[in-house]
Scaffold this motif. Structure first.
Motif, mmCIF file in Angstrom:
data_model
loop_
_atom_site.group_PDB
_atom_site.id
_atom_site.type_symbol
_atom_site.label_atom_id
_atom_site.label_comp_id
_atom_site.label_asym_id
_atom_site.label_seq_id
_atom_site.Cartn_x
_atom_site.Cartn_y
_atom_site.Cartn_z
ATOM 1 N N ALA A 34 17.501 -14.841 18.924
ATOM 2 C CA ALA A 34 16.479 -15.211 18.242
ATOM 3 C C ALA A 34 15.895 -16.360 18.527
ATOM 4 C CB ALA A 34 16.958 -15.043 16.672
ATOM 5 N N GLY A 35 14.855 -16.888 18.005
ATOM 6 C CA GLY A 35 14.166 -18.232 17.982
ATOM 7 C C GLY A 35 13.650 -18.687 19.645
ATOM 8 N N ARG A 68 7.712 -16.977 18.658
ATOM 9 C CA ARG A 68 9.173 -17.220 18.706
ATOM 10 C C ARG A 68 9.696 -15.820 18.305
ATOM 11 N NH1 ARG A 68 11.300 -21.846 19.985
ATOM 12 N NH2 ARG A 68 10.130 -23.653 20.214
ATOM 13 N N THR A 69 10.799 -15.306 19.111
ATOM 14 C CA THR A 69 11.473 -14.060 18.996
ATOM 15 C C THR A 69 11.909 -14.253 17.367
ATOM 16 O OG1 THR A 69 13.550 -14.988 19.871
ATOM 17 C CG2 THR A 69 12.098 -13.651 21.092
ATOM 18 N N ASP A 70 12.102 -12.945 16.626
ATOM 19 C CA ASP A 70 12.703 -13.059 15.469
ATOM 20 C C ASP A 70 14.205 -12.825 15.264
ATOM 21 O OD1 ASP A 70 13.244 -10.320 15.917
ATOM 22 O OD2 ASP A 70 11.280 -9.488 15.078
ATOM 23 N N GLU A 71 14.853 -12.384 14.234
ATOM 24 C CA GLU A 71 16.217 -12.367 14.339
ATOM 25 C C GLU A 71 16.859 -11.344 15.196
ATOM 26 O OE1 GLU A 71 17.442 -11.982 10.253
ATOM 27 O OE2 GLU A 71 16.739 -14.106 9.656
ATOM 28 N N ALA A 72 15.846 -10.263 15.453
ATOM 29 C CA ALA A 72 16.410 -9.280 16.242
ATOM 30 C C ALA A 72 16.129 -9.363 17.708
ATOM 31 C CB ALA A 72 15.863 -7.866 15.815
ATOM 32 N N GLY A 73 15.546 -10.722 17.997
ATOM 33 C CA GLY A 73 15.028 -10.879 19.460
ATOM 34 C C GLY A 73 13.633 -10.536 19.723
#
Length: 334
Positions: free
Chosen positions: A58-59, A79-84
């Protein structure tokens, strides 16, 4: 920091988007760019950034690069979320040569995903997985780095040998190694004795990652788990290729361009069939599991027909001239 962005390649932290020409030509040659005037709706670009163990990250800062035959630029970022996960919706494209390429920066290194056609009509794209790795700074050369494959192409000429070499260096585990600032190269190796005019060649890392001198090549950049490819060219002003290996070489493959009058003698490698995949006339030599210090020597010379014919005609002309001179002297005496 040294590599063209073609998956699964990594570039270093200070690298910028490279010139679009070579990349686009490579994509076209690989069949990844499809020219079709009927396709004008850009395909969505979606993916997941993961580690080598498939754990999502993530991030991570992700950019979308638009690349055409004449230009390259960053068209979007996120930016990637919590699940990438990440997703982009590129603008419509009328140029069928355009491709979109996602990149993810992790631990100071830029990793590249798969190219997506700018002229595709698909609206439900396949999710791509972009793998990133932790980075380890290296302050000294890798002592036991092997060479997975060493390709050598030798073209004999009247004055010596034109040599092209491609070396494949495998990665190390599940981490990316990077040279520390102003540190020594990650890897260095020998070229043929008496090598002159060593230059970077197409198909390998970018020139800024190579330190070249006569008879040696050194790599200063990054070594991802997927490995890197080095490519150089040089000239040997004799007809003998002599190489003393400095590293374990899993396989060495030498191709000698087969020209009229070619004579080849090799020591340390064995002549093998050229194979159906080779469509040009060559003599092929190979060796496997060659230890450090192993010596390979190959002499390739050509008997140039033009030069031989020229000397023959010169000799004939000389004999005729001598005959004419003798005839004149005989006539004068008569």
């Amino acid at each position: 920091r040294g590599l063209w962005p073609v998956r699964p390649v990594i570039s270093g932290s200070r690298a910028s988007l490279p010139r679009p020409g070579p990349l686009t030509r490579l994509l076209v040659a690989s069949g990844l760019v499809i020219a079709s005037a009927d396709r004008s709706t850009a395909q969505d670009v979606a993916g997941v950034v993961i580690r080598s163990d498939s754990t999502p990250v993530a991030g991570v800062f992700v950019q979308l690069h638009r690349i055409s035959e004449s230009a390259g630029s960053v068209s979007d970022s996120t930016r990637t979320d919590e699940a990438g996960g990440f997703a982009f919706r590129p603008t419509e494209e009328s140029d069928p040569s355009v491709v979109f390429l996602p990149s993810a920066r992790h631990d100071g290194i830029l990793y590249w995903g798969s190219p997506v056609h700018g002229g595709s009509v698909e609206t439900d794209p396949e999710v791509q997985y972009l793998t990133v790795y932790d980075t380890v700074a290296v302050s000294e050369p890798i002592p036991d780095q092997v060479v997975a494959m060493r390709h050598v192409v030798i073209t004999p000429t009247g004055s010596g040998l034109q040599v092209e070499e491609v070396l494949d260096l495998p990665g190390r585990g599940d981490r990316t190694l990077v040279t520390v600032e102003d540190g020594p190269p990650l890897w260095s190796g020998n070229l043929s004795a008496d090598a002159h005019g060593v230059l970077p060649a197409a198909g390998g890392v970018s020139p800024e990652a190579l330190d070249l001198s006569n008879e040696t090549v050194a790599y200063t950049g990054v070594l991802p788990p997927s490995g890197v490819r080095l490519a150089v060219s040089y000239f040997v002003p004799s007809h003998t290729y002599v190489l003393e290996l400095g590293h374990l070489t899993r396989r060495m493959d030498v191709l000698v361009t087969d020209v009229t009058g070619l004579e080849v003698d090799a020591a340390g490698i064995t002549e093998v069939p050229s194979g159906e995949a080779v469509t040009v006339p060559v003599r092929r030599f190979a060796g496997s599991d060659l230890s450090p210090g192993y010596r390979v020597e190959l002499r390739a010379s050509i008997d140039e027909p033009g030069r031989t014919v020229a000397w023959v005609w010169f000799a004939i002309a000389l004999l005729l001239a001598m005959g004419a001179l003798v005839s004149v002297r005989v006539n004068r005496r008569a």
